[in-house]
Scaffold this active site. Structure first.
Site, PDB file in Angstrom:
ATOM      1  N   ARG A 137      29.320  -7.132 -12.974  1.00  0.00           N
ATOM      2  CA  ARG A 137      29.338  -6.684 -11.417  1.00  0.00           C
ATOM      3  C   ARG A 137      30.064  -7.905 -10.818  1.00  0.00           C
ATOM      4  O   ARG A 137      30.827  -7.613  -9.867  1.00  0.00           O
ATOM      5  CB  ARG A 137      28.141  -6.578 -11.055  1.00  0.00           C
ATOM      6  N   GLU A 163      45.609 -26.287  -6.724  1.00  0.00           N
ATOM      7  CA  GLU A 163      46.460 -27.315  -6.569  1.00  0.00           C
ATOM      8  C   GLU A 163      45.892 -28.539  -5.906  1.00  0.00           C
ATOM      9  O   GLU A 163      46.091 -29.790  -6.219  1.00  0.00           O
ATOM     10  CB  GLU A 163      47.901 -26.886  -6.275  1.00  0.00           C
ATOM     11  N   ALA A 174      25.780   2.961 -20.608  1.00  0.00           N
ATOM     12  CA  ALA A 174      25.003   2.778 -22.006  1.00  0.00           C
ATOM     13  C   ALA A 174      24.604   4.075 -22.507  1.00  0.00           C
ATOM     14  O   ALA A 174      24.075   4.973 -21.741  1.00  0.00           O
ATOM     15  CB  ALA A 174      23.792   1.999 -21.642  1.00  0.00           C
ATOM     16  N   THR A 202      23.524   9.896  -9.368  1.00  0.00           N
ATOM     17  CA  THR A 202      23.224   8.626  -9.722  1.00  0.00           C
ATOM     18  C   THR A 202      22.323   7.876  -8.720  1.00  0.00           C
ATOM     19  O   THR A 202      21.319   7.340  -8.930  1.00  0.00           O
ATOM     20  CB  THR A 202      24.120   7.768 -10.272  1.00  0.00           C
ATOM     21  N   SER A 262      35.504  12.265 -14.849  1.00  0.00           N
ATOM     22  CA  SER A 262      36.679  12.707 -14.180  1.00  0.00           C
ATOM     23  C   SER A 262      37.630  11.561 -14.280  1.00  0.00           C
ATOM     24  O   SER A 262      38.637  11.614 -14.400  1.00  0.00           O
ATOM     25  CB  SER A 262      36.126  12.548 -12.437  1.00  0.00           C
TER      26      SER A 262
END
Length: 351
Positions: free
Chosen positions: A191, A53, A157, A203, A297
């Site tokens: 991301r 604004e 993927a 990972t 999970s």
């Protein structure tokens, strides 16, 4: 599309320019219209800086026109002092006679108070113009405020035959290459759109990811890693201090400023405990990038809001099986031979 919707669409378009910079605040756009012409517009550019604004009002060259103008804003003007003064007070002081609001702000500090303040000042206020579109724009913010929990996005993927990686035993083994250059770029866009990014231990150990934004414009998300037994080597990217990082661990460890170690019980409620802790940290969104165990999970416990699955045309023939989204409806888009599937967990709807 009527005139009000036309100008509100412009507000939404402007608001999106703040993606990746304003979290945990919502993205907001504002337009000032006088005699059928836009004379000012603005959006919330960065967290802690001016809201949409005042940016729109300040862009109006002839301030005298404000007394004959209509302001369009995608989210209810704030009514409280935070990082900046109340936007509702500014609108009143400028003498703007009419305001069209996309949707009310679910933040308890606002929640209708901004609109009430405008109406008490004699301003004609219309609420609900493109309401569903304005809520979708800030689905992460709305979920955080209404459910008291971060918005959870899952992403992975996989090959056409349903594998996400080779069956690797150590970091020396090569990963399965799936994404193309365009879909890699879209991952970095995701991301930017989320305040944090999360991976599991396997990972982190096998890929040594940096989890930073490199192929899109925006701020690096806070990195989150689950490391129950302290398996991540100290020389890995996730522990380099380059980006704010939270390590959830089951071992007592002296917490450093970055990375920060958070002790948590790795029981069947570990994900709920982590999400509660993230909410307390004012984190409104999490992008979960892997691996398979962590993704499964979240899916099995219903702790997700949306999922994006890239399906490549190649065949792996074996390896680590991809998580299953069986029987969940989805939409899709094609990107250079790769299909992106978009899932929505309707059970987690903020409505």
């Amino acid at each position: 599309m009527n005139v009000d919707e036309l100008y509100m669409s412009r507000c939404i378009q402007l608001a999106r320019y703040g993606a990746g910079y304003v979290a945990p605040n919502p993205m907001v756009g504002a337009v000032v219209v006088c005699d059928g012409k836009i004379i000012g517009e603005g959006y919330h550019r960065r967290y802690g800086e001016a809201h949409a604004e005042p940016n729109a009002i300040n862009s109006v060259k002839d301030k005298a026109l404000l007394k004959n103008s209509t302001m369009y804003v995608s989210l209810e003007p704030c009514s409280h002092y935070g990082k900046t003064p109340p936007c509702a007070d500014l609108i009143v002081s400028c003498g703007i006679p009419k305001v069209v609001v996309g949707t009310l702000d679910p933040n308890p500090k606002v929640a209708g108070r901004g609109v009430a303040k405008l109406r008490e000042a004699g301003i004609d206020v219309k609420v609900g113009c493109l309401e569903s579109e304005c809520e979708e724009l800030n689905k992460r913010f709305f979920t955080f405020q209404k459910k008291k929990c971060p918005y959870i996005s899952l992403k992975w993927a996989q090959t056409r035959d349903g594998y996400i990686d080779n069956d690797r035993k150590n970091a020396a083994a090569p990963p399965l290459l799936i994404s193309n250059e365009l879909t890699k770029m879209l991952v970095h866009k995701q991301r930017v759109e989320n305040q944090t990014i999360m991976v599991g231990t396997n990972t982190a150990v096998l890929d040594n990811p940096s989890l930073t934004v490199r192929n899109w414009a925006g701020v690096n998300p806070v990195r989150i890693v689950l490391d129950e037994k302290g398996r991540i080597p100290s020389n890995y990217h996730l522990l380099d201090g380059a980006v704010p990082t939270i390590v959830y661990t089951g071992q007592k460890k002296q917490s450093e400023q970055n990375p920060e170690y958070e002790l948590v019980d790795f029981d069947d409620k570990v994900l709920e405990s982590i999400l509660k802790n993230l909410y307390e940290r004012n984190i409104h969104s999490v992008l979960v990038e892997g691996g398979a165990s962590l993704l499964n999970s979240f899916i099995q416990q219903g702790l997700w809001d949306e999922a994006t699955v890239e399906v490549a045309p190649n065949i792996a023939g074996g390896g680590v099986k991809a998580p299953s989204m069986c029987k969940i409806p989805c939409s899709h888009k094609e990107y250079q031979g790769h299909t992106l599937l978009y899932y929505k967990n309707e059970k987690c709807s903020i409505k």
